[in-house]
Design a protein around this motif. Structure first.
Motif, PDB file in Angstrom:
ATOM      1  N   SER A 207      27.747  71.354  24.271  1.00 19.54           N
ATOM      2  CA  SER A 207      28.146  72.726  23.999  1.00 19.54           C
ATOM      3  C   SER A 207      28.744  73.345  25.252  1.00 19.54           C
ATOM      4  CB  SER A 207      26.939  73.547  23.548  1.00 19.54           C
ATOM      5  OG  SER A 207      26.030  73.734  24.621  1.00 19.54           O
ATOM      6  N   ARG A 208      29.669  74.297  25.056  1.00 21.32           N
ATOM      7  CA  ARG A 208      30.302  74.963  26.197  1.00 21.32           C
ATOM      8  C   ARG A 208      29.268  75.718  27.024  1.00 21.32           C
ATOM      9  NH1 ARG A 208      35.675  78.211  24.795  1.00 21.32           N
ATOM     10  NH2 ARG A 208      35.431  78.583  27.022  1.00 21.32           N
ATOM     11  N   GLU A 209      28.263  76.289  26.354  1.00 22.92           N
ATOM     12  CA  GLU A 209      27.244  77.067  27.068  1.00 22.92           C
ATOM     13  C   GLU A 209      26.491  76.186  28.058  1.00 22.92           C
ATOM     14  OE1 GLU A 209      27.704  76.981  23.841  1.00 22.92           O
ATOM     15  OE2 GLU A 209      28.455  79.017  23.422  1.00 22.92           O
ATOM     16  N   LYS A 210      26.078  74.996  27.621  1.00 23.74           N
ATOM     17  CA  LYS A 210      25.324  74.107  28.504  1.00 23.74           C
ATOM     18  C   LYS A 210      26.204  73.553  29.624  1.00 23.74           C
ATOM     19  CE  LYS A 210      21.818  72.749  25.141  1.00 23.74           C
ATOM     20  NZ  LYS A 210      21.189  71.636  24.388  1.00 23.74           N
ATOM     21  N   VAL A 211      27.461  73.263  29.286  1.00 23.52           N
ATOM     22  CA  VAL A 211      28.388  72.781  30.319  1.00 23.52           C
ATOM     23  C   VAL A 211      28.622  73.867  31.362  1.00 23.52           C
ATOM     24  CG1 VAL A 211      30.757  72.027  30.766  1.00 23.52           C
ATOM     25  CG2 VAL A 211      29.494  71.113  28.812  1.00 23.52           C
ATOM     26  N   ASN A 212      28.775  75.125  30.923  1.00 25.59           N
ATOM     27  CA  ASN A 212      28.968  76.229  31.851  1.00 25.59           C
ATOM     28  C   ASN A 212      27.772  76.378  32.784  1.00 25.59           C
ATOM     29  OD1 ASN A 212      31.423  76.783  30.707  1.00 25.59           O
ATOM     30  ND2 ASN A 212      30.683  78.456  29.421  1.00 25.59           N
ATOM     31  N   GLN A 213      26.570  76.194  32.251  1.00 24.43           N
ATOM     32  CA  GLN A 213      25.373  76.286  33.078  1.00 24.43           C
ATOM     33  C   GLN A 213      25.372  75.214  34.156  1.00 24.43           C
ATOM     34  OE1 GLN A 213      21.978  76.090  30.461  1.00 24.43           O
ATOM     35  NE2 GLN A 213      22.511  77.990  29.379  1.00 24.43           N
ATOM     36  N   CYS A 214      25.707  73.984  33.780  1.00 23.12           N
ATOM     37  CA  CYS A 214      25.751  72.892  34.755  1.00 23.12           C
ATOM     38  C   CYS A 214      26.829  73.130  35.808  1.00 23.12           C
ATOM     39  CB  CYS A 214      26.002  71.564  34.047  1.00 23.12           C
ATOM     40  SG  CYS A 214      24.567  70.899  33.193  1.00 23.12           S
ATOM     41  N   LEU A 215      27.993  73.605  35.376  1.00 20.45           N
ATOM     42  CA  LEU A 215      29.070  73.886  36.328  1.00 20.45           C
ATOM     43  C   LEU A 215      28.658  74.986  37.305  1.00 20.45           C
ATOM     44  CD1 LEU A 215      32.305  73.738  34.138  1.00 20.45           C
ATOM     45  CD2 LEU A 215      31.711  72.234  36.051  1.00 20.45           C
ATOM     46  N   ARG A 216      27.967  75.997  36.783  1.00 16.75           N
ATOM     47  CA  ARG A 216      27.523  77.084  37.660  1.00 16.75           C
ATOM     48  C   ARG A 216      26.568  76.574  38.729  1.00 16.75           C
ATOM     49  NH1 ARG A 216      25.714  80.132  34.068  1.00 16.75           N
ATOM     50  NH2 ARG A 216      23.477  79.758  34.284  1.00 16.75           N
ATOM     51  N   ARG A 217      25.662  75.676  38.333  1.00 12.64           N
ATOM     52  CA  ARG A 217      24.733  75.117  39.313  1.00 12.64           C
ATOM     53  C   ARG A 217      25.475  74.278  40.354  1.00 12.64           C
ATOM     54  NH1 ARG A 217      19.692  74.862  36.783  1.00 12.64           N
ATOM     55  NH2 ARG A 217      18.778  74.213  38.774  1.00 12.64           N
ATOM     56  N   ARG A 219      28.568  74.748  41.294  1.00  8.56           N
ATOM     57  CA  ARG A 219      29.294  75.690  42.163  1.00  8.56           C
ATOM     58  C   ARG A 219      28.349  76.316  43.185  1.00  8.56           C
ATOM     59  NH1 ARG A 219      32.715  76.881  37.507  1.00  8.56           N
ATOM     60  NH2 ARG A 219      31.169  78.342  36.716  1.00  8.56           N
ATOM     61  N   GLU A 220      27.151  76.664  42.742  1.00  7.73           N
ATOM     62  CA  GLU A 220      26.175  77.247  43.662  1.00  7.73           C
ATOM     63  C   GLU A 220      25.780  76.262  44.752  1.00  7.73           C
ATOM     64  OE1 GLU A 220      23.079  78.262  40.980  1.00  7.73           O
ATOM     65  OE2 GLU A 220      23.983  80.159  40.339  1.00  7.73           O
ATOM     66  N   SER A 221      25.824  74.972  44.422  1.00 12.32           N
ATOM     67  CA  SER A 221      25.493  73.930  45.402  1.00 12.32           C
ATOM     68  C   SER A 221      26.692  73.531  46.255  1.00 12.32           C
ATOM     69  CB  SER A 221      24.975  72.688  44.674  1.00 12.32           C
ATOM     70  OG  SER A 221      23.836  72.987  43.905  1.00 12.32           O
ATOM     71  N   LYS A 222      27.836  74.200  46.063  1.00 13.81           N
ATOM     72  CA  LYS A 222      29.064  73.906  46.819  1.00 13.81           C
ATOM     73  C   LYS A 222      29.575  72.487  46.561  1.00 13.81           C
ATOM     74  CE  LYS A 222      28.535  77.868  49.003  1.00 13.81           C
ATOM     75  NZ  LYS A 222      29.229  79.056  48.499  1.00 13.81           N
ATOM     76  N   VAL A 223      29.290  71.971  45.375  1.00 11.97           N
ATOM     77  CA  VAL A 223      29.774  70.647  45.024  1.00 11.97           C
ATOM     78  C   VAL A 223      31.160  70.742  44.397  1.00 11.97           C
ATOM     79  CG1 VAL A 223      29.322  68.574  43.639  1.00 11.97           C
ATOM     80  CG2 VAL A 223      27.426  69.801  44.706  1.00 11.97           C
ATOM     81  N   VAL A 224      31.358  71.735  43.556  1.00 11.30           N
ATOM     82  CA  VAL A 224      32.669  71.971  42.952  1.00 11.30           C
ATOM     83  C   VAL A 224      32.984  73.462  43.045  1.00 11.30           C
ATOM     84  CG1 VAL A 224      32.394  70.053  41.331  1.00 11.30           C
ATOM     85  CG2 VAL A 224      31.801  72.381  40.619  1.00 11.30           C
ATOM     86  N   ASP A 225      34.233  73.760  42.807  1.00 10.98           N
ATOM     87  CA  ASP A 225      34.691  75.141  42.739  1.00 10.98           C
ATOM     88  C   ASP A 225      35.833  75.146  41.731  1.00 10.98           C
ATOM     89  OD1 ASP A 225      34.948  77.790  43.184  1.00 10.98           O
ATOM     90  OD2 ASP A 225      35.815  77.649  45.186  1.00 10.98           O
ATOM     91  N   GLY A 226      36.318  76.317  41.418  1.00 12.38           N
ATOM     92  CA  GLY A 226      37.459  76.340  40.512  1.00 12.38           C
ATOM     93  C   GLY A 226      37.678  77.675  39.853  1.00 12.38           C
ATOM     94  N   THR A 227      38.817  77.765  39.204  1.00 16.27           N
ATOM     95  CA  THR A 227      39.186  78.943  38.436  1.00 16.27           C
ATOM     96  C   THR A 227      39.353  78.526  36.984  1.00 16.27           C
ATOM     97  OG1 THR A 227      41.524  78.523  38.911  1.00 16.27           O
ATOM     98  CG2 THR A 227      40.337  79.994  40.410  1.00 16.27           C
ATOM     99  N   GLN A 228      39.798  79.428  36.149  1.00 17.03           N
ATOM    100  CA  GLN A 228      39.957  79.122  34.736  1.00 17.03           C
ATOM    101  C   GLN A 228      40.957  77.991  34.526  1.00 17.03           C
ATOM    102  OE1 GLN A 228      41.155  82.439  32.382  1.00 17.03           O
ATOM    103  NE2 GLN A 228      40.752  81.440  30.427  1.00 17.03           N
ATOM    104  N   GLY A 229      40.500  76.924  33.883  1.00 17.58           N
ATOM    105  CA  GLY A 229      41.369  75.790  33.603  1.00 17.58           C
ATOM    106  C   GLY A 229      41.484  74.787  34.720  1.00 17.58           C
ATOM    107  N   LYS A 230      40.781  75.007  35.835  1.00 15.75           N
ATOM    108  CA  LYS A 230      40.845  74.076  36.966  1.00 15.75           C
ATOM    109  C   LYS A 230      39.463  73.895  37.576  1.00 15.75           C
ATOM    110  CE  LYS A 230      45.636  74.971  38.416  1.00 15.75           C
ATOM    111  NZ  LYS A 230      46.498  75.381  39.542  1.00 15.75           N
ATOM    112  N   ILE A 231      39.192  72.670  38.047  1.00 11.69           N
ATOM    113  CA  ILE A 231      37.961  72.376  38.768  1.00 11.69           C
ATOM    114  C   ILE A 231      38.336  71.610  40.022  1.00 11.69           C
ATOM    115  CG2 ILE A 231      35.772  71.121  38.732  1.00 11.69           C
ATOM    116  CD1 ILE A 231      35.671  71.546  35.736  1.00 11.69           C
TER     117      ILE A 231
END
Length: 254
Positions: A207-217, A219-231
């Protein structure tokens, strides 16, 4: 596949539109040494060249066609609907990848829907010529079937690996796999991925909700960053650690 064809076209296409098309017939000699020049991959002329914008449907499932395509530039996603109506992106075909070659050899309809994952260019070839060449040239037949077998084997291993993995592991593995596809283009470092959260969720699938949660974590860990449509991958070693399950949930910032 020679054009935008779909038997299942009730989903929104956005503002994507075909940007150009041109008929060509350039001759080429038989080459089996895996050169970077894709125009030498097939010993017969291509029937046409088409360019698609990101998000545009290239060919729909259920269509019987006697042409196949090679991705000359960009990437193409192959997807199928799940029982609950969500989209599952089964495969992302990179530059140099083939679309529909097995269906042409078997004279079967396409089983997946193909959509441009980025602005891309496809070269189309006559299916009859492919069947004739495979029948008369065992070396070429082995080359085509070996490519197809490698794709199937990769998909099988990925499904087996994902079956017992957490969403965080699957997400990290998917980002690394996409990065490797991007790096097949010499002009791309593979650190910036052009993919929406919807596409990422469909690739896992989740689900998009669960994926968003993982991406947020991440990003908080400075592993990835990004804007809309890009990682953008910031810390590849950390991402590899997540993919291998070497980072516990407790280690992630809250």
């Amino acid at each position: 596949m020679d054009g935008v064809i779909s038997t299942r076209d009730n989903r929104p296409r956005g503002n994507a539109a075909r940007i150009s098309e041109a008929v060509t017939c350039g001759s080429a000699g038989i080459v089996y040494d895996g050169r970077a020049d894709l125009d030498h991959e097939f010993p017969f002329c291509r029937s046409s060249v088409r360019k698609f914008r990101r998000g545009e449907i290239i060919a729909g499932a259920g269509v019987v066609l006697d042409v196949f395509a090679r991705v000359q530039r960009g990437m193409v996603s192959a997807s199928t609907p799940l029982a609950d109506g969500r989209e599952f992106i089964v495969e992302i075909v990179p530059k140099g990848g083939l679309i529909g070659e097995l269906e042409v050899l078997r004279k079967q309809s396409l089983s997946l829907e193909y959509r441009a994952s980025s602005d891309c260019e496809l070269h189309y070839f006559d299916g009859r010529l492919l069947r004739d060449l495979c029948a008369n040239d065992p070396q070429f037949q082995v080359k085509i079937l070996s490519k197809a077998l490698a794709r199937v084997s990769e998909l099988e291993l990925r499904i087996i690996s994902n079956a017992g993995s957490s969403l965080r592991q699957r997400l990290a593995r998917t980002l690394l796999r996409l990065s490797a596809l991007y790096r097949m283009d010499a002009q791309n470092s593979g650190d910036e991925l052009i993919i929406s959260q919807h596409e990422l969720a469909a690739t896992l699938p989740a689900s998009r909700e669960k994926v968003n949660q993982c991406l947020r974590r991440l990003r908080e860990s400075k592993v990835v960053d990004g804007t809309q449509g890009k990682i953008r991958i910031l810390n590849r070693k950390a991402l590899e650690a997540y993919a291998e399950g070497r980072v516990s949930p407790e280690a992630l910032p809250r």
